[in-house]
Design a protein around this motif. Structure first.
Motif, PDB file in Angstrom:
ATOM      1  N   ILE A 274       0.765  -1.104   0.080  1.00 28.91           N
ATOM      2  CA  ILE A 274       0.045   0.062  -0.143  1.00 28.91           C
ATOM      3  C   ILE A 274       0.765   1.072  -0.023  1.00 28.91           C
ATOM      4  CG2 ILE A 274      -1.960   1.296   1.215  1.00 28.91           C
ATOM      5  CD1 ILE A 274      -2.918  -1.331   2.389  1.00 28.91           C
ATOM      6  N   GLY A 275       0.819   2.245  -0.939  1.00 27.96           N
ATOM      7  CA  GLY A 275       1.531   3.211  -1.037  1.00 27.96           C
ATOM      8  C   GLY A 275       3.199   2.620  -1.476  1.00 27.96           C
ATOM      9  N   GLY A 276       3.125   1.880  -1.928  1.00 29.67           N
ATOM     10  CA  GLY A 276       4.610   1.434  -2.213  1.00 29.67           C
ATOM     11  C   GLY A 276       5.073   0.260  -1.004  1.00 29.67           C
ATOM     12  N   LYS A 277       4.624   0.567   0.105  1.00 28.65           N
ATOM     13  CA  LYS A 277       5.216  -0.249   1.267  1.00 28.65           C
ATOM     14  C   LYS A 277       4.552  -1.468   1.498  1.00 28.65           C
ATOM     15  CE  LYS A 277       6.914   4.172   3.137  1.00 28.65           C
ATOM     16  NZ  LYS A 277       6.774   5.078   4.544  1.00 28.65           N
ATOM     17  N   LEU A 278       5.059  -2.795   1.963  1.00 29.15           N
ATOM     18  CA  LEU A 278       4.588  -3.822   2.284  1.00 29.15           C
ATOM     19  C   LEU A 278       3.538  -3.640   3.421  1.00 29.15           C
ATOM     20  CD1 LEU A 278       4.443  -6.713   1.808  1.00 29.15           C
ATOM     21  CD2 LEU A 278       6.123  -7.180   3.542  1.00 29.15           C
ATOM     22  N   ALA A 279       2.233  -3.841   3.227  1.00 26.43           N
ATOM     23  CA  ALA A 279       1.512  -3.733   4.384  1.00 26.43           C
ATOM     24  C   ALA A 279       0.922  -5.145   5.119  1.00 26.43           C
ATOM     25  CB  ALA A 279       0.055  -3.302   3.580  1.00 26.43           C
ATOM     26  N   ARG A 280       1.064  -6.483   4.241  1.00 23.61           N
ATOM     27  CA  ARG A 280       0.773  -7.603   4.917  1.00 23.61           C
ATOM     28  C   ARG A 280       1.134  -8.872   3.853  1.00 23.61           C
ATOM     29  NH1 ARG A 280      -4.750  -9.443   7.979  1.00 23.61           N
ATOM     30  NH2 ARG A 280      -4.258  -7.455   9.088  1.00 23.61           N
ATOM     31  N   THR A 281       1.600  -9.866   4.279  1.00 21.37           N
ATOM     32  CA  THR A 281       1.805 -11.264   3.846  1.00 21.37           C
ATOM     33  C   THR A 281       0.904 -11.993   4.311  1.00 21.37           C
ATOM     34  OG1 THR A 281       4.379 -10.698   3.861  1.00 21.37           O
ATOM     35  CG2 THR A 281       3.678 -12.864   3.487  1.00 21.37           C
ATOM     36  N   ILE A 282       0.300 -12.844   3.150  1.00 23.26           N
ATOM     37  CA  ILE A 282      -0.948 -13.586   3.606  1.00 23.26           C
ATOM     38  C   ILE A 282      -0.724 -14.989   2.905  1.00 23.26           C
ATOM     39  CG2 ILE A 282      -3.401 -13.813   3.064  1.00 23.26           C
ATOM     40  CD1 ILE A 282      -3.498 -10.762   2.818  1.00 23.26           C
ATOM     41  N   PRO A 283      -0.871 -15.996   3.782  1.00 20.89           N
ATOM     42  CA  PRO A 283      -0.704 -17.341   3.282  1.00 20.89           C
ATOM     43  C   PRO A 283      -1.901 -17.733   2.670  1.00 20.89           C
ATOM     44  CG  PRO A 283      -0.643 -17.343   5.867  1.00 20.89           C
ATOM     45  CD  PRO A 283      -1.072 -16.047   5.338  1.00 20.89           C
ATOM     46  N   ILE A 284      -1.614 -18.327   1.363  1.00 21.74           N
ATOM     47  CA  ILE A 284      -3.091 -18.565   0.451  1.00 21.74           C
ATOM     48  C   ILE A 284      -2.945 -19.992   0.082  1.00 21.74           C
ATOM     49  CG2 ILE A 284      -3.382 -16.147  -0.086  1.00 21.74           C
ATOM     50  CD1 ILE A 284      -1.731 -18.613  -2.812  1.00 21.74           C
ATOM     51  N   THR A 285      -4.128 -20.428  -0.764  1.00 26.07           N
ATOM     52  CA  THR A 285      -4.057 -21.535  -1.490  1.00 26.07           C
ATOM     53  C   THR A 285      -4.670 -21.307  -2.818  1.00 26.07           C
ATOM     54  OG1 THR A 285      -4.705 -23.957  -1.633  1.00 26.07           O
ATOM     55  CG2 THR A 285      -6.308 -22.275  -0.615  1.00 26.07           C
ATOM     56  N   ALA A 286      -4.047 -21.725  -4.054  1.00 19.62           N
ATOM     57  CA  ALA A 286      -4.510 -21.449  -5.370  1.00 19.62           C
ATOM     58  C   ALA A 286      -5.140 -22.893  -5.843  1.00 19.62           C
ATOM     59  CB  ALA A 286      -3.389 -20.701  -6.000  1.00 19.62           C
ATOM     60  N   GLY A 287      -5.331 -22.665  -7.423  1.00 19.50           N
ATOM     61  CA  GLY A 287      -5.692 -23.866  -7.928  1.00 19.50           C
ATOM     62  C   GLY A 287      -4.895 -25.220  -7.971  1.00 19.50           C
ATOM     63  N   LYS A 288      -5.739 -26.258  -7.691  1.00 19.40           N
ATOM     64  CA  LYS A 288      -4.879 -27.614  -7.824  1.00 19.40           C
ATOM     65  C   LYS A 288      -4.898 -28.047  -9.331  1.00 19.40           C
ATOM     66  CE  LYS A 288      -9.384 -29.818  -7.192  1.00 19.40           C
ATOM     67  NZ  LYS A 288     -10.171 -30.664  -6.369  1.00 19.40           N
ATOM     68  N   ASP A 289      -4.149 -29.230  -9.293  1.00 17.83           N
ATOM     69  CA  ASP A 289      -4.049 -29.769 -10.847  1.00 17.83           C
ATOM     70  C   ASP A 289      -5.433 -29.980 -11.529  1.00 17.83           C
ATOM     71  OD1 ASP A 289      -1.328 -29.976 -10.529  1.00 17.83           O
ATOM     72  OD2 ASP A 289      -1.338 -32.003  -9.792  1.00 17.83           O
ATOM     73  N   GLY A 290      -5.230 -29.539 -12.874  1.00 16.51           N
ATOM     74  CA  GLY A 290      -6.625 -29.403 -13.636  1.00 16.51           C
ATOM     75  C   GLY A 290      -7.305 -28.316 -13.357  1.00 16.51           C
ATOM     76  N   PHE A 291      -6.962 -27.431 -12.295  1.00 19.34           N
ATOM     77  CA  PHE A 291      -7.689 -26.074 -12.178  1.00 19.34           C
ATOM     78  C   PHE A 291      -6.799 -25.101 -11.824  1.00 19.34           C
ATOM     79  CE2 PHE A 291     -10.628 -29.409 -10.933  1.00 19.34           C
ATOM     80  CZ  PHE A 291     -11.844 -29.064 -11.493  1.00 19.34           C
TER      81      PHE A 291
END
Length: 414
Positions: A274-291
């Motif tokens: 935000i405004g060029g400065k790191l505001a947060r690091t968030i653990p995520i999950t994304a698409g699995k094989d086939g998706f």
């Protein structure tokens, strides 16, 4: 010339004047200081009422205002993309009003000598226009300006829908998008009528997505806080064939603060600056094989506090092991037309930060999703990396997935 003849041959000129009155177009201007009978006559014997003809009114006295109007009084089927002019060869034009039968006025400008007024906007197709005003000769006498004409009727009318909305505050990656109700074949003519004005210098370009959509993006993300105005001055433009611009419109919007997010699918993490400065690091999950989640620059298109997500919308039918139908997915933000969102996903909390288990969306905890939802605007960019599947042109707001030079080549004026 005529006044000289009058002095020398009074009786002969009376006969000439009578012939002219019979054989010429009727008067477009009336002297406010002279009797109407015999005071003025048309300079164009047998003047027609076809588009492009002019109405002119020479005065007997060379010091009197001599008015010429294009198109001619009574003209029909006038092209809406041609300017209206009012000219005097003596004295100055005091004021001119050009309006249609709905009372809508058309703006115009005077030259520095105030000897010619020229309309600055296109005209409506199929409308009757009235020209009125006054001019003043070097003799100090006023002449009324009075004329009417009709523009040609359009086979189809061109109208525009626009994103963002007027008055909206949007993210730094928001493209301007104009959607036409008719296909545009003369793209250059239409693009010449489009103008973007910014409160700070910003380089940008138009890019035709197809015959019914043209977008605009800057060379780099919009500077935060920029005020942007878009003039769609398409009234009277010929878009090709018998398609004519029916109206013009203007919208203004504001660029919000810079919120730029990066998703690394391989590392299962999203960072938000935000405004060029790191505001947060968030653990995520994304698409699995086939998706597999698509890599590329995505732009937030829509925001929903809750959203039903039904796998049937992406072709997965009930009974399929991958089918789902969740009525209340929270803090959902769309980033592709095909159905990728960033949202809260409490059902995958055990995989967030370590594995990709979704059907293509980026999932995170409800706490992180709510925080992220509160930071973003429509038009904020989300840059996704870490997969070999890439964004398809047109699958969302994909304007940032090609170089600026390539994007600029999509302008009809490039």
């Amino acid at each position: 010339m005529l006044s000289s003849t009058v002095r020398k041959h009074g009786l002969a000129v009376a006969g000439v004047c009578m012939m002219l009155l019979i054989g010429t177009a009727c008067s477009d201007t009336k002297s406010a200081d002279s009797p109407p009978a015999g005071s003025q006559s048309s300079s164009t014997p047998g003047a027609s009422t076809t588009p492009g003809d002019d109405s002119s009114k020479p005065a007997d006295d060379p010091a009197a205002a001599n008015i010429k109007i294009v198109p001619a009084k009574g003209a029909s089927a006038v092209r809406p993309d041609k300017p209206v002019t009012v000219t005097t060869t003596a004295g100055t034009i005091q004021d001119v009003t050009l309006k249609d039968d709905d009372g809508d006025k058309v703006s115009g400008t005077l030259n520095s000598e105030k000897s010619q007024w020229t309309s600055a906007e296109g005209l409506k197709p199929g409308a009757t226009y009235t020209v009125s005003g006054t001019a003043q000769g070097t003799d100090g006498k006023s002449i009324e300006i009075d004329s009417t004409f009709t523009t040609l009727s359009a086979g189809s009318s061109l109208k525009a829908s626009v994103a963002p909305l007027n008055g909206e505050t949007v993210g730094v990656a928001m493209p301007i998008q104009i959607f036409w109700n008719r296909s545009v074949t003369d793209k250059a003519a239409v693009e010449k009528r489009l103008k973007v004005t910014t409160s700070v210098p910003v380089e940008g370009t138009w890019h035709w997505m197809n015959a019914k959509q043209v977008n605009y993006r800057p060379k780099a993300y919009w500077p935060a806080g920029t005020k942007v105005t878009v003039d769609i001055n398409t009234r009277g433009v010929n878009a090709g064939g018998d398609v004519w611009g029916a109206s013009s419109r203007k919208i203004s919007f504001t660029i919000g603060r810079s919120v730029v997010s990066h998703v690394d699918v391989a590392k299962h993490v999203m960072t938000v600056a935000i405004g060029g400065k790191l505001a947060r690091t968030i653990p995520i999950t994304a698409g699995k094989d086939g998706f597999t989640t698509r890599s590329g620059v995505k732009v937030i298109m829509e925001k929903f506090k809750t959203k039903r997500m039904d796998a049937a919308t992406i072709g997965i039918k009930p009974g399929d092991p991958n089918y789902y139908n969740i009525s209340n997915v929270q803090w959902a933000q769309r980033v592709t037309s095909s159905g990728e969102f960033i949202h809260g996903a409490p059902w995958s909390s055990g995989s967030q930060g370590s594995a990709n288990v979704s059907h293509g969306c980026v999932g995170m905890s409800l706490k992180d999703a709510q925080w992220f939802f509160g930071q973003t605007l429509r038009g904020d960019p989300v840059v996704v990396t870490g997969t070999s599947r890439h964004m398809e042109t047109g699958n969302g707001w994909t304007d940032w997935n090609q170089s600026y030079s390539s994007y600029k080549a999509g302008s009809a004026l490039a």
